[in-house]
Motif scaffolding. Structure first.
Motif, PDB file in Angstrom:
ATOM      1  N   THR A  97      80.800  47.908 -25.295  1.00 16.30           N
ATOM      2  CA  THR A  97      80.034  49.143 -25.285  1.00 16.30           C
ATOM      3  C   THR A  97      78.567  48.788 -25.169  1.00 16.30           C
ATOM      4  O   THR A  97      78.086  47.877 -25.846  1.00 16.30           O
ATOM      5  N   TYR A  98      77.873  49.485 -24.308  1.00 18.50           N
ATOM      6  CA  TYR A  98      76.450  49.229 -24.099  1.00 18.50           C
ATOM      7  C   TYR A  98      75.645  50.377 -24.718  1.00 18.50           C
ATOM      8  O   TYR A  98      75.964  51.541 -24.494  1.00 18.50           O
ATOM      9  N   VAL A  99      74.659  50.013 -25.483  1.00 17.74           N
ATOM     10  CA  VAL A  99      73.834  51.030 -26.137  1.00 17.74           C
ATOM     11  C   VAL A  99      72.373  50.812 -25.743  1.00 17.74           C
ATOM     12  O   VAL A  99      71.794  49.766 -26.043  1.00 17.74           O
ATOM     13  N   ASP A 100      71.809  51.776 -25.051  1.00 14.47           N
ATOM     14  CA  ASP A 100      70.379  51.715 -24.704  1.00 14.47           C
ATOM     15  C   ASP A 100      69.585  52.183 -25.912  1.00 14.47           C
ATOM     16  O   ASP A 100      69.856  53.249 -26.469  1.00 14.47           O
ATOM     17  N   VAL A 101      68.594  51.365 -26.307  1.00 17.71           N
ATOM     18  CA  VAL A 101      67.883  51.620 -27.562  1.00 17.71           C
ATOM     19  C   VAL A 101      66.383  51.770 -27.307  1.00 17.71           C
ATOM     20  O   VAL A 101      65.771  50.946 -26.623  1.00 17.71           O
ATOM     21  N   ASN A 102      65.801  52.791 -27.890  1.00 14.75           N
ATOM     22  CA  ASN A 102      64.345  52.981 -27.834  1.00 14.75           C
ATOM     23  C   ASN A 102      63.669  52.248 -28.995  1.00 14.75           C
ATOM     24  O   ASN A 102      64.170  52.272 -30.116  1.00 14.75           O
ATOM     25  N   GLY A 103      62.526  51.637 -28.709  1.00 16.19           N
ATOM     26  CA  GLY A 103      61.737  50.993 -29.757  1.00 16.19           C
ATOM     27  C   GLY A 103      62.042  49.530 -29.987  1.00 16.19           C
ATOM     28  O   GLY A 103      61.452  48.901 -30.850  1.00 16.19           O
ATOM     29  N   MET A 104      62.959  48.981 -29.213  1.00 16.61           N
ATOM     30  CA  MET A 104      63.364  47.582 -29.411  1.00 16.61           C
ATOM     31  C   MET A 104      62.439  46.682 -28.576  1.00 16.61           C
ATOM     32  O   MET A 104      62.699  46.404 -27.417  1.00 16.61           O
ATOM     33  N   VAL A 105      61.332  46.253 -29.199  1.00 18.51           N
ATOM     34  CA  VAL A 105      60.296  45.562 -28.426  1.00 18.51           C
ATOM     35  C   VAL A 105      60.074  44.110 -28.831  1.00 18.51           C
ATOM     36  O   VAL A 105      59.302  43.406 -28.190  1.00 18.51           O
ATOM     37  N   CYS A 106      60.720  43.655 -29.899  1.00 19.85           N
ATOM     38  CA  CYS A 106      60.452  42.272 -30.336  1.00 19.85           C
ATOM     39  C   CYS A 106      61.701  41.647 -30.940  1.00 19.85           C
ATOM     40  O   CYS A 106      62.711  42.318 -31.151  1.00 19.85           O
ATOM     41  N   ASP A 107      61.603  40.361 -31.252  1.00 21.19           N
ATOM     42  CA  ASP A 107      62.749  39.647 -31.809  1.00 21.19           C
ATOM     43  C   ASP A 107      63.164  40.176 -33.180  1.00 21.19           C
ATOM     44  O   ASP A 107      64.346  40.173 -33.516  1.00 21.19           O
ATOM     45  N   PHE A 108      62.173  40.613 -33.979  1.00 19.69           N
ATOM     46  CA  PHE A 108      62.525  41.179 -35.288  1.00 19.69           C
ATOM     47  C   PHE A 108      63.379  42.435 -35.107  1.00 19.69           C
ATOM     48  O   PHE A 108      64.319  42.668 -35.859  1.00 19.69           O
ATOM     49  N   CYS A 109      63.029  43.232 -34.096  1.00 22.64           N
ATOM     50  CA  CYS A 109      63.823  44.438 -33.810  1.00 22.64           C
ATOM     51  C   CYS A 109      65.242  44.041 -33.415  1.00 22.64           C
ATOM     52  O   CYS A 109      66.228  44.603 -33.895  1.00 22.64           O
ATOM     53  N   ALA A 110      65.313  43.069 -32.520  1.00 15.21           N
ATOM     54  CA  ALA A 110      66.614  42.621 -32.031  1.00 15.21           C
ATOM     55  C   ALA A 110      67.462  42.069 -33.177  1.00 15.21           C
ATOM     56  O   ALA A 110      68.665  42.329 -33.267  1.00 15.21           O
ATOM     57  N   ARG A 111      66.806  41.318 -34.047  1.00 15.38           N
ATOM     58  CA  ARG A 111      67.526  40.733 -35.185  1.00 15.38           C
ATOM     59  C   ARG A 111      68.050  41.833 -36.109  1.00 15.38           C
ATOM     60  O   ARG A 111      69.145  41.742 -36.652  1.00 15.38           O
ATOM     61  N   ALA A 112      67.231  42.888 -36.307  1.00 16.77           N
ATOM     62  CA  ALA A 112      67.651  44.000 -37.157  1.00 16.77           C
ATOM     63  C   ALA A 112      68.931  44.633 -36.618  1.00 16.77           C
ATOM     64  O   ALA A 112      69.895  44.862 -37.348  1.00 16.77           O
ATOM     65  N   ILE A 113      68.927  44.889 -35.326  1.00 20.48           N
ATOM     66  CA  ILE A 113      70.102  45.499 -34.683  1.00 20.48           C
ATOM     67  C   ILE A 113      71.313  44.572 -34.808  1.00 20.48           C
ATOM     68  O   ILE A 113      72.420  44.995 -35.147  1.00 20.48           O
ATOM     69  N   ARG A 147      69.246  55.839 -26.973  1.00 21.97           N
ATOM     70  CA  ARG A 147      68.935  56.612 -25.771  1.00 21.97           C
ATOM     71  C   ARG A 147      70.212  57.023 -25.063  1.00 21.97           C
ATOM     72  O   ARG A 147      70.351  58.126 -24.571  1.00 21.97           O
ATOM     73  N   GLN A 148      71.174  56.092 -25.036  1.00 22.80           N
ATOM     74  CA  GLN A 148      72.415  56.366 -24.318  1.00 22.80           C
ATOM     75  C   GLN A 148      73.489  55.372 -24.759  1.00 22.80           C
ATOM     76  O   GLN A 148      73.175  54.215 -25.044  1.00 22.80           O
ATOM     77  N   ILE A 149      74.725  55.852 -24.810  1.00 24.01           N
ATOM     78  CA  ILE A 149      75.855  54.964 -25.113  1.00 24.01           C
ATOM     79  C   ILE A 149      76.773  54.958 -23.901  1.00 24.01           C
ATOM     80  O   ILE A 149      77.180  56.017 -23.409  1.00 24.01           O
ATOM     81  N   ARG A 150      77.077  53.746 -23.433  1.00 23.74           N
ATOM     82  CA  ARG A 150      77.931  53.615 -22.243  1.00 23.74           C
ATOM     83  C   ARG A 150      79.160  52.793 -22.604  1.00 23.74           C
ATOM     84  O   ARG A 150      79.033  51.663 -23.049  1.00 23.74           O
ATOM     85  N   ARG A 151      80.308  53.424 -22.443  1.00 25.47           N
ATOM     86  CA  ARG A 151      81.558  52.740 -22.772  1.00 25.47           C
ATOM     87  C   ARG A 151      82.068  51.956 -21.578  1.00 25.47           C
ATOM     88  O   ARG A 151      81.985  52.418 -20.441  1.00 25.47           O
ATOM     89  N   ASP A 152      82.624  50.785 -21.857  1.00 24.52           N
ATOM     90  CA  ASP A 152      83.186  49.941 -20.813  1.00 24.52           C
ATOM     91  C   ASP A 152      84.442  50.595 -20.226  1.00 24.52           C
ATOM     92  O   ASP A 152      85.174  51.299 -20.917  1.00 24.52           O
ATOM     93  N   VAL A 153      84.696  50.346 -18.950  1.00 23.28           N
ATOM     94  CA  VAL A 153      85.846  50.983 -18.277  1.00 23.28           C
ATOM     95  C   VAL A 153      87.179  50.598 -18.899  1.00 23.28           C
ATOM     96  O   VAL A 153      88.143  51.350 -18.820  1.00 23.28           O
ATOM     97  N   SER A 154      87.263  49.434 -19.535  1.00 25.51           N
ATOM     98  CA  SER A 154      88.531  49.000 -20.114  1.00 25.51           C
ATOM     99  C   SER A 154      88.908  49.850 -21.319  1.00 25.51           C
ATOM    100  O   SER A 154      90.031  49.845 -21.761  1.00 25.51           O
ATOM    101  N   ASP A 155      87.932  50.586 -21.860  1.00 21.54           N
ATOM    102  CA  ASP A 155      88.181  51.436 -23.012  1.00 21.54           C
ATOM    103  C   ASP A 155      88.235  52.885 -22.535  1.00 21.54           C
ATOM    104  O   ASP A 155      87.405  53.709 -22.892  1.00 21.54           O
ATOM    105  N   ALA A 156      89.237  53.171 -21.693  1.00 24.92           N
ATOM    106  CA  ALA A 156      89.279  54.441 -20.975  1.00 24.92           C
ATOM    107  C   ALA A 156      89.285  55.657 -21.888  1.00 24.92           C
ATOM    108  O   ALA A 156      88.715  56.690 -21.571  1.00 24.92           O
ATOM    109  N   ASP A 157      89.916  55.529 -23.052  1.00 24.50           N
ATOM    110  CA  ASP A 157      90.021  56.685 -23.943  1.00 24.50           C
ATOM    111  C   ASP A 157      88.681  57.105 -24.528  1.00 24.50           C
ATOM    112  O   ASP A 157      88.493  58.236 -24.929  1.00 24.50           O
TER     113      ASP A 157
END
Lengths: 110, 213
Positions: free
Chosen positions: A27-43, A92-102
């Motif tokens: 699953t891909y999640v587009d995130v607002n405000g993720m601008v540095c390594d500390f942000c990435a680590r938090a997620i 911002r947006q959640i995108r589900r992978d095609v393999s998870d059709a449901d």
């Protein structure tokens, strides 16, 4: 008869990994405000604590996270949004992978 | 108009070192060591949520030879999350004691309080921040300080890479003989570590180290 059994066994062996792969999903999640390594680590920390999550990959360039779920497990869009928000960021947006059709619905909170 | 420009410039450039963010993610533990021309300090805080942190702040002000030991609470008042940037406003306050072993205040202990706002904006390549603080510690110390930073990252690293920032800090402490000090510095950021090295225009060194788990 032996040939038939052998053929069925081969078909089963070839099909097996495919069905396992289909059970886990990305699953891909587009995130607002993720601008540095500390942000990435938090997620990464927040999602890493979830049993349903087998791995998290953060892409700072394109500001999204790729979440791989354990076999036959997932998190709802609401739960993903809650986790990102609690970490201090916005979905911002959640995108589900095609393999998870449901669960292939796409969600946007903007 | 010239005065207005100076006021705007001073607001932009005149305040305290917005160090690493004063609030972490839920469950995050952060340690900060800060050393500059005026003081040495340590700040350890725990964030139960992404909107506040609580911890210990210890400071030693070298010229006046006094220490402050306080419980500090940081609150994230507002955050703007945008696709390519983030901006924050924090309130940072502390209460504890001040101890002096200098001159007329030898072996004196007073209650100490401090509070101030911090704000920052950054994207992957640009950074700007402002911070102020009012401190009251009875007869030992009382005053206002503010500082600001601008920063530029010469390249965009991926998550986990070594990130490098070139920064300029302007600090204003009205009580000091040199009201304004200017400190060019370099920030290195990798993994859980953030290190800053610089030297101000009085040739006093700056060394900051932040570690976050």
């Amino acid at each position: 008869m032996r040939k038939i059994i052998l053929s069925m066994a081969m078909v089963f062996m070839v099909a097996m990994p495919v069905s396992v792969q289909a059970a886990s999903s990305l699953t891909y999640v587009d995130v607002n405000g993720m601008v540095c390594d500390f942000c990435a680590r938090a997620i990464e920390k927040v999602f890493g604590q979830q049993e349903a999550v087998s791995s998290v990959d953060v892409n700072l360039d394109d500001k999204f996270i790729a979440i791989e779920f354990s076999e036959d497990q997932t998190l709802s869009d609401e739960k993903i949004t809650e986790l990102v928000t609690h970490a201090g960021y916005d979905v911002r947006q959640i995108r589900r992978d095609v393999s998870d059709a449901d669960d292939s619905e796409t969600k946007s909170d903007e | 108009m010239k005065i207005l420009n100076l006021v705007i410039l001073s607001i932009i450039l005149s305040a305290a070192a917005a160090q690493a963010r004063p609030v972490s993610y839920p469950g995050g533990l952060t340690g900060m060591l800060m050393n500059n021309g005026d003081s040495n300090s340590v700040h350890v805080h725990y964030s139960p949520t992404a909107k506040m942190s609580v911890g210990y702040k210890g400071e030693y002000w070298r010229d006046s030879e006094y220490q402050i030991h306080a419980v500090q609470v940081n609150n994230l008042l507002k955050r703007w999350n945008k696709p390519e940037s983030q901006a924050n406003i924090y309130l940072k306050s502390g209460a504890g004691i001040a101890y002096s072993d200098f001159g007329a205040h030898e072996n004196e202990i007073e209650p100490a309080f401090f509070t101030g706002f911090a704000t920052d904006w950054e994207d992957r390549r640009r950074f700007i921040s402002y911070e102020n603080r009012f401190t009251h510690a009875g007869d030992i110390a009382s005053g206002f300080e503010q500082s600001a930073r601008v920063g530029y990252a010469p390249y965009e690293g991926d998550y986990g890479d070594l990130h490098t920032w070139l920064m300029l800090e302007v600090k204003h402490i009205p009580e000091n003989a040199d009201h304004f000090t200017v400190t060019p510095l370099v920030r290195f950021f990798k993994g859980v570590h953030l290190v800053e090295i610089g030297m101000n225009d009085n040739k006093e060194a700056l060394f900051n180290w932040v570690i976050r788990y």
